[in-house]
Design a protein around this motif. Structure first.
Motif, PDB file in Angstrom:
ATOM      1  N   ARG A  88       0.831  -1.201   0.000  1.00  0.00           N
ATOM      2  CA  ARG A  88       0.000   0.000   0.000  1.00  0.00           C
ATOM      3  C   ARG A  88       0.868   1.254   0.000  1.00  0.00           C
ATOM      4  N   ASN A  89       1.929   1.237   0.751  1.00  0.00           N
ATOM      5  CA  ASN A  89       2.800   2.404   0.843  1.00  0.00           C
ATOM      6  C   ASN A  89       3.797   2.506  -0.302  1.00  0.00           C
ATOM      7  N   LYS A  90       3.951   1.426  -1.033  1.00  0.00           N
ATOM      8  CA  LYS A  90       4.887   1.375  -2.169  1.00  0.00           C
ATOM      9  C   LYS A  90       6.260   1.896  -1.765  1.00  0.00           C
ATOM     10  N   ARG A  91       6.762   1.358  -0.685  1.00  0.00           N
ATOM     11  CA  ARG A  91       8.064   1.792  -0.188  1.00  0.00           C
ATOM     12  C   ARG A  91       9.193   1.131  -0.960  1.00  0.00           C
ATOM     13  N   GLN A  92      10.289   1.852  -1.042  1.00  0.00           N
ATOM     14  CA  GLN A  92      11.507   1.306  -1.619  1.00  0.00           C
ATOM     15  C   GLN A  92      12.324   0.680  -0.503  1.00  0.00           C
ATOM     16  N   GLN A  93      12.789  -0.543  -0.714  1.00  0.00           N
ATOM     17  CA  GLN A  93      13.606  -1.201   0.291  1.00  0.00           C
ATOM     18  C   GLN A  93      15.076  -0.873   0.065  1.00  0.00           C
ATOM     19  N   GLN A  94      15.781  -0.755   1.159  1.00  0.00           N
ATOM     20  CA  GLN A  94      17.227  -0.532   1.083  1.00  0.00           C
ATOM     21  C   GLN A  94      17.875  -1.827   0.601  1.00  0.00           C
ATOM     22  N   VAL A  95      18.795  -1.706  -0.343  1.00  0.00           N
ATOM     23  CA  VAL A  95      19.457  -2.883  -0.897  1.00  0.00           C
ATOM     24  C   VAL A  95      20.907  -2.886  -0.427  1.00  0.00           C
ATOM     25  N   GLU A 120      25.907  -6.554  24.837  1.00  0.00           N
ATOM     26  CA  GLU A 120      26.273  -5.582  23.803  1.00  0.00           C
ATOM     27  C   GLU A 120      26.162  -6.217  22.431  1.00  0.00           C
ATOM     28  N   ARG A 121      26.566  -7.454  22.358  1.00  0.00           N
ATOM     29  CA  ARG A 121      26.509  -8.180  21.091  1.00  0.00           C
ATOM     30  C   ARG A 121      25.070  -8.276  20.600  1.00  0.00           C
ATOM     31  N   LEU A 122      24.184  -8.653  21.500  1.00  0.00           N
ATOM     32  CA  LEU A 122      22.774  -8.786  21.137  1.00  0.00           C
ATOM     33  C   LEU A 122      22.202  -7.441  20.688  1.00  0.00           C
ATOM     34  N   LEU A 123      22.520  -6.392  21.433  1.00  0.00           N
ATOM     35  CA  LEU A 123      22.031  -5.060  21.058  1.00  0.00           C
ATOM     36  C   LEU A 123      22.604  -4.612  19.714  1.00  0.00           C
ATOM     37  N   ALA A 124      23.881  -4.894  19.475  1.00  0.00           N
ATOM     38  CA  ALA A 124      24.513  -4.517  18.205  1.00  0.00           C
ATOM     39  C   ALA A 124      23.847  -5.240  17.044  1.00  0.00           C
ATOM     40  N   ILE A 125      23.584  -6.520  17.229  1.00  0.00           N
ATOM     41  CA  ILE A 125      22.949  -7.302  16.162  1.00  0.00           C
ATOM     42  C   ILE A 125      21.542  -6.797  15.914  1.00  0.00           C
ATOM     43  N   GLN A 126      20.778  -6.575  16.981  1.00  0.00           N
ATOM     44  CA  GLN A 126      19.403  -6.096  16.806  1.00  0.00           C
ATOM     45  C   GLN A 126      19.384  -4.724  16.137  1.00  0.00           C
ATOM     46  N   ASP A 127      20.323  -3.868  16.508  1.00  0.00           N
ATOM     47  CA  ASP A 127      20.420  -2.550  15.899  1.00  0.00           C
ATOM     48  C   ASP A 127      20.716  -2.672  14.399  1.00  0.00           C
ATOM     49  N   CYS A 128      21.644  -3.559  14.051  1.00  0.00           N
ATOM     50  CA  CYS A 128      22.012  -3.739  12.643  1.00  0.00           C
ATOM     51  C   CYS A 128      20.906  -4.412  11.841  1.00  0.00           C
ATOM     52  N   ILE A 129      20.115  -5.259  12.480  1.00  0.00           N
ATOM     53  CA  ILE A 129      18.989  -5.901  11.788  1.00  0.00           C
ATOM     54  C   ILE A 129      18.009  -4.845  11.292  1.00  0.00           C
ATOM     55  N   ASN A 130      17.903  -3.738  12.014  1.00  0.00           N
ATOM     56  CA  ASN A 130      16.991  -2.663  11.598  1.00  0.00           C
ATOM     57  C   ASN A 130      17.382  -2.052  10.259  1.00  0.00           C
ATOM     58  N   PHE A 131      18.642  -2.228   9.845  1.00  0.00           N
ATOM     59  CA  PHE A 131      19.103  -1.677   8.573  1.00  0.00           C
ATOM     60  C   PHE A 131      18.879  -2.636   7.407  1.00  0.00           C
ATOM     61  N   LEU A 132      18.429  -3.843   7.698  1.00  0.00           N
ATOM     62  CA  LEU A 132      18.174  -4.832   6.642  1.00  0.00           C
ATOM     63  C   LEU A 132      16.848  -4.556   5.949  1.00  0.00           C
ATOM     64  N   LYS A 167      17.137 -17.985   1.959  1.00  0.00           N
ATOM     65  CA  LYS A 167      16.907 -16.582   2.306  1.00  0.00           C
ATOM     66  C   LYS A 167      17.605 -16.222   3.620  1.00  0.00           C
ATOM     67  N   LEU A 168      17.615 -17.149   4.580  1.00  0.00           N
ATOM     68  CA  LEU A 168      18.317 -16.900   5.843  1.00  0.00           C
ATOM     69  C   LEU A 168      19.814 -16.738   5.595  1.00  0.00           C
ATOM     70  N   TYR A 169      20.367 -17.567   4.729  1.00  0.00           N
ATOM     71  CA  TYR A 169      21.796 -17.476   4.398  1.00  0.00           C
ATOM     72  C   TYR A 169      22.105 -16.104   3.799  1.00  0.00           C
ATOM     73  N   ARG A 170      21.294 -15.685   2.844  1.00  0.00           N
ATOM     74  CA  ARG A 170      21.510 -14.384   2.202  1.00  0.00           C
ATOM     75  C   ARG A 170      21.315 -13.242   3.197  1.00  0.00           C
ATOM     76  N   SER A 171      20.337 -13.399   4.077  1.00  0.00           N
ATOM     77  CA  SER A 171      20.098 -12.375   5.093  1.00  0.00           C
ATOM     78  C   SER A 171      21.290 -12.248   6.029  1.00  0.00           C
ATOM     79  N   ARG A 172      21.894 -13.381   6.394  1.00  0.00           N
ATOM     80  CA  ARG A 172      23.074 -13.354   7.259  1.00  0.00           C
ATOM     81  C   ARG A 172      24.239 -12.658   6.560  1.00  0.00           C
ATOM     82  N   GLN A 173      24.371 -12.885   5.246  1.00  0.00           N
ATOM     83  CA  GLN A 173      25.436 -12.214   4.498  1.00  0.00           C
ATOM     84  C   GLN A 173      25.220 -10.699   4.500  1.00  0.00           C
ATOM     85  N   LYS A 174      23.980 -10.281   4.284  1.00  0.00           N
ATOM     86  CA  LYS A 174      23.682  -8.849   4.295  1.00  0.00           C
ATOM     87  C   LYS A 174      23.949  -8.266   5.681  1.00  0.00           C
ATOM     88  N   LEU A 175      23.564  -9.023   6.716  1.00  0.00           N
ATOM     89  CA  LEU A 175      23.800  -8.571   8.085  1.00  0.00           C
ATOM     90  C   LEU A 175      25.294  -8.439   8.352  1.00  0.00           C
TER      91      LEU A 175
END
Length: 196
Positions: A88-95, A120-132, A167-175
């Motif tokens: 509905r929002n027709k958003r562009q995803q960050q690649v 700290e590790r958990l917080l860093a990962i969760q923070d970076c997941i927001n950029f995916l 997809k999980l493998y690719r997501s981990r690479q992006k992360l």
């Protein structure tokens, strides 16, 4: 909440005790909101989608057959509601580009993360997941933080378990790329301080 407990409250709602639905909402509201936030990257929209999800769950509760866990069914409703909102929002995803450079540094990023305090590790990962991109963050959250199986995730997103694995493998690479970009400056600064 166990499967039996979920079913008890579902039966209560279906028998007309609508107050029992509050218990189900309380049980799953934080998770639904977290998943919506991972996909939509916007707090207000995630709140709206969470509400929409529970309205849809309430209206179609009689359709829940118990073939999967109730939580899996709710995640699927949340996922589809998020997809509807995104369309509905027709958003562009960050690649995020995946290249040889990324793959080469995945291991060094893992080593650097292992040196951080667990919290700290958990917080860093969760923070970076927001950029995916939306789907990537959603899948990683389900698999690693909510400990859903490949089969359960497959049921939620409507693709095969093997496709989920890819997809999980690719997501981990992006992360890993995002972690490297965001954490490397901190690591350099840390090692420079240690040398002094």
């Amino acid at each position: 909440m166990t499967i039996k407990q979920d079913q008890y409250y579902i039966d209560q709602v279906l028998e007309g005790n609508t107050n029992a639905f509050t218990i189900l909402v309380d049980q799953y509201k934080d998770l639904v909101f977290t998943l919506a936030l991972r996909m939509l990257k916007n707090r207000e929209e995630a709140e709206e989608v969470s509400q929409d999800t529970f309205i849809k769950v309430f209206k179609s509760l009689q359709k829940f057959k118990g073939d999967s866990k109730f939580s899996t069914w709710i995640y699927k409703v949340a996922y589809n509601t998020c997809l509807d909102r995104i369309k509905r929002n027709k958003r562009q995803q960050q690649v995020v580009a995946i290249d040889e450079y990324t793959e080469k540094y995945v291991k060094s990023i893992d080593n650097a993360l292992n040196n951080m305090v667990e919290e700290e590790r958990l917080l860093a990962i969760q923070d970076c997941i927001n950029f995916l991109p939306n789907d990537d963050g959603f899948l990683l959250t389900l698999y690693y933080f909510e400990e859903q199986s490949l089969a359960e995730i497959s049921n939620i997103v409507g693709i095969s378990a093997n496709h989920v694995k890819v997809k999980l493998y690719r997501s981990r690479q992006k992360l890993a790329t995002i972690l490297k970009e965001r954490l490397e400056p901190e690591m350099i600064e840390y090692y420079e301080r240690e040398k002094k």
